[in-house]
Design a protein around this motif. Structure first.
Motif, short mmCIF file in Angstrom:
data_model
loop_
_atom_site.label_atom_id
_atom_site.label_comp_id
_atom_site.label_asym_id
_atom_site.label_seq_id
_atom_site.Cartn_x
_atom_site.Cartn_y
_atom_site.Cartn_z
N THR A 616 0.90 -1.14 -0.12
CA THR A 616 0.01 0.04 -0.03
C THR A 616 0.97 1.19 0.06
OG1 THR A 616 -0.08 -0.07 2.44
CG2 THR A 616 -2.00 -0.90 1.48
N HIS A 644 -0.63 -3.01 -5.81
CA HIS A 644 -0.60 -2.03 -4.96
C HIS A 644 -1.78 -1.28 -4.83
CE1 HIS A 644 1.04 0.33 -8.19
NE2 HIS A 644 0.46 1.31 -7.50
N ASP A 647 -3.77 5.07 -1.06
CA ASP A 647 -4.68 5.60 0.04
C ASP A 647 -4.59 7.14 0.32
OD1 ASP A 647 -6.71 6.09 1.92
OD2 ASP A 647 -6.37 4.40 2.91
N THR A 660 -5.33 -2.12 5.89
CA THR A 660 -4.56 -2.82 5.13
C THR A 660 -4.02 -4.29 5.89
OG1 THR A 660 -2.57 -1.58 5.15
CG2 THR A 660 -4.07 -0.97 3.54
#
Length: 727
Positions: A616, A644, A647, A660
């Motif tokens: 992430t 990936h 955010d 996550t």
């Protein structure tokens, strides 16, 4: 087949009348009452179970030694009493162990609590959901959501790499719709059945053996007033469940007063139900077909072409991944028993006279839990065995079968299956088809108990012979000789007319069993037929012994000169239930962490190999310069082929980590400057500082398995951010 109970009773004649039994039972009950109060950990219970098993084995040897030495009856009785006491204590520990599962923080949860936590998380995060949910769903059908699809794709990708590429297998993709004649030849049309009972008032259907199995297990686990004799009876029923005919199964259901679970209504007598989905091929509806119940038959019917493609050389393997369909009577246990599922199957064709494997030594030193049939029958537990030793002693029938057992072990453990909750159980004699040489199941322990996830079987030459007979096309291989050889061949010629008159509908089973005889069995029958005119013959597929007369079969040996040896190859078949493996992986990867029960967070500890998302990317806060860095890193990760998510939400970094972690994402990149960023590892929560230009290659190396987190931790400066996960 004598059951575990029968063997136990025959070696302990004083059990039924011994005055110490009430005392032993009292001890057994007290152990059960104390277990919940003591609340032992899983680790302590597993150690106690291993110690108790060693004590049982030692005491059993002592009893046998006393009997061999013809010791006095009181001395033998005292030794047997001590042995039975140990067995009861072992049984108590096993039941306590079955009632708990391990939490990731080391705590122990009840199986129901743990399973509910896992399932709730999986459904909430869309790993999978019931199909057609807005229409109240259909039992046994599930949809995989985005993370579930990604996990499944990763598992199948690794399966191809680990098996298809490593072993140079020939991969095929065959239709799901299969003509009836194919499945008639394979035996599925006539034999692919389960015994079913119906609620006599509502018509709801249940699997008869499941009802009986659940009843016996519940009595053994929860009925504290159960007598030793009744417990032995229930164990005997469980041990012989697969051998019970429809009439015997129905008699047991009536004897125990088993009724419909939901309504408590009486049940019908058991009757066979074919598990295949029937369909019609073409608009006329005249060509009958079925949705395939397995992928293997597509490989068998293509053997001739695949053999030619492989240069007419053995051994070789063909593989297939695809959907299979079984119209389960009463689907249950979520993803473990469904009506449509993904199978990955391998058919390894080998010379029946040479089942060695050139790469066996690569797996020979592996040591893991194995459960041979002898240990099952004697009431022992699975023990760690060296695979090479198991093959050399004949516990595993041959090297090729052993090689695939080893490769399956490596596959499952690389995925993230816990080595301590994985075992290989050998089929009992009453579980194996008459043509099978040996069969082992890779079983994984989860909250539902030990679940069969992979079957590894030596199916001999049955499948190719069946399709050869039905199609008229010879599915055979040939070994060419440099010089002609004079060989003596066994010829078994059943008289189908006489067998048909004698056995009517059972004729096909008798013929197949006669043709499948080994040379030793055939010559014994020949001698009996010549001396007595008849012989008693066990037909495994019927489960009964029949009388064969001399006029019913001709057995001879003929000498011939041959330039080549033509034979039907044997098949070693590893068959993988992908959905079952994935569900067990979910449970083995799931844990909770937090300071207290109210603040605990869910985490999936997926290895990078199978994680649905590898990484992430977060800007630390909503600032244009940090968001620009995050976008740049995202492009670098895309170019490197790393899955990936990015955010940009305004949530705290701690909440984004938690979200996550619940998806099992192993690494998180936080952009907090324009030159350097942090990489956080999911389980340790450790962080390192890495330059923006390097970060994509570092994550790529981690997710490909080229580098470990320990390598990264040693190579880059550490970053301290203790509060981030607590925000």
């Amino acid at each position: 087949m004598r059951s575990v109970v029968a063997r136990f009773s025959s070696s302990s004649p004083s059990i039924g009348r011994h005055s110490s039994i009430p005392r032993l039972l009292s001890r057994f009950l007290s152990l059960h009452r104390l277990a919940p109060m003591a609340a032992p950990s899983e680790e302590s219970l597993r150690k106690a179970l291993a110690d108790k098993q060693a004590a049982v084995d030692s005491r059993g040897n002592a009893v046998r030694a006393l009997k061999a030495a013809k010791a006095s009856k009181p001395e033998i009785d005292a030794a047997i009493e001590a042995l039975n006491s140990l067995k009861l204590e072992k049984s108590s520990i096993e039941q306590q162990l079955q009632a708990i599962v391990r939490g990731g923080d080391g705590s122990s949860l009840s199986r129901e609590e743990f399973r509910q936590a896992v399932v709730n998380t999986l459904e909430r995060r869309l790993f999978y959901i019931p199909s057609f949910k807005i229409y109240r769903g259909v039992a046994g059908l599930y949809d995989y959501g985005p993370p579930g699809c990604a996990v499944k794709a990763n598992v199948l990708s690794f399966w191809r790499q680990h098996f298809v590429l490593e072993e140079n297998m020939l991969e095929v993709d065959c239709p799901c719709v299969t003509p009836e004649i194919v499945l008639k030849a394979s035996g599925h049309v006539d034999k692919f059945t389960d015994l079913m009972v119906k609620d006599e008032k509502t018509g709801t259907c249940y699997r008869a053996d499941h009802l009986l199995k659940d009843f016996c297990n519940e009595k053994l686990q929860k009925d504290l007033t159960l007598s030793a004799e009744k417990a032995a009876e229930f164990k005997h029923v469980l041990a012989t469940l697969d051998d019970l005919s429809a009439d015997e199964l129905g008699a047991k259901i009536k004897e125990y007063g088993i009724v419909a679970p939901d309504t408590k209504n009486p049940l019908s007598d058991p009757y066979p139900f074919n598990l295949m989905f029937q369909t019609s091929i073409g608009p006329s509806g005249l060509l009958r077909g079925f949705m395939r119940p397995e992928t293997a038959q597509g490989i068998f019917v293509n053997f001739k072409d695949l053999y030619y493609y492989n240069g007419n050389r053995l051994p070789f393997a063909a593989a297939q991944i695809g959907q299979a369909f079984r119209n389960e009577i009463s689907p249950r246990q979520g993803l473990l028993r469904v009506r449509e599922f993904t199978l990955a199957e391998i058919e390894h064709f080998v010379d029946p006279e040479d089942k060695s494997h050139p790469k066996f030594q690569e797996v020979a030193d592996l040591e893991f839990l194995m459960f041979p049939r002898e240990q099952q029958m004697s009431g022992q537990s699975a023990t760690k065995m060296c695979l090479g030793e198991a093959v050399s002693k004949g516990t595993v029938n041959n090297e090729t079968l052993g090689y695939f057992i080893g490769r399956v072990y490596l596959f499952l453990t690389h995925l993230g299956i816990d080595k301590e909750r994985l075992r290989f159980r050998q089929h009992l004699a009453n579980e194996m088809a008459h043509y099978a040489a040996d069969c082992w199941d890779a079983e994984i322990e989860c909250s539902y108990g030990w679940i069969e996830c992979v079957g590894i079987a030596d199916r001999s030459a049955y499948d190719l012979r069946a399709h050869t007979e039905k199609s008229g096309v010879a599915l055979v291989a040939a070994e060419k000789f440099t010089q002609p050889r004079e060989v003596e061949k066994l010829v078994i010629t059943p008289n189908k007319k006489e067998l048909g008159q004698a056995f009517s509908r059972s004729q096909k089973n008798v013929v197949e069993a006669l043709e499948a005889m080994t040379e030793e069995e055939a010559m014994k029958m020949k001698a009996a037929l010549e001396s007595k005119g008849a012989d008693e013959f066990l037909v495994c597929t019927l489960g009964e012994t029949v009388t064969i007369k001399a006029s019913m079969v001709k057995i001879s040996k003929e000498k011939k000169k041959e330039h080549q040896r033509v034979f039907t190859p044997s098949v070693i078949e590893p068959s993988f239930g992908i959905g079952r493996i994935i569900y067990c992986l979910y449970e083995h990867s799931f844990y909770r962490r937090g300071k207290n029960k109210e603040e605990q967070l869910n985490v999936f500890r997926f290895p990078p190999l199978v994680a649905p998302i590898k990484c992430t990317v977060f800007p630390l806060i909503q600032k244009p310069e940090y968001e620009a860095v995050a976008q740049r890193i995202s492009k670098l990760l895309t170019a490197a082929g790393v899955s990936h998510i990015i955010d940009m939400s305004g949530n705290t970094i701690g909440k984004r980590y938690a979200r996550t972690d619940e998806l099992g994402v192993p690494f998180a990149i936080t952009a907090d400057s324009e030159s350097d960023v942090t990489i956080r590892e999911r389980d340790s929560k450790d962080q390192v500082r890495i330059s923006v230009d390097e970060v994509a290659l570092v994550v790529k190396g981690l997710t490909d398995g080229q580098r470990t987190w320990a390598d990264i931790w040693a190579a880059y400066p550490h970053h301290s951010s203790a509060s981030a996960d607590d925000e």
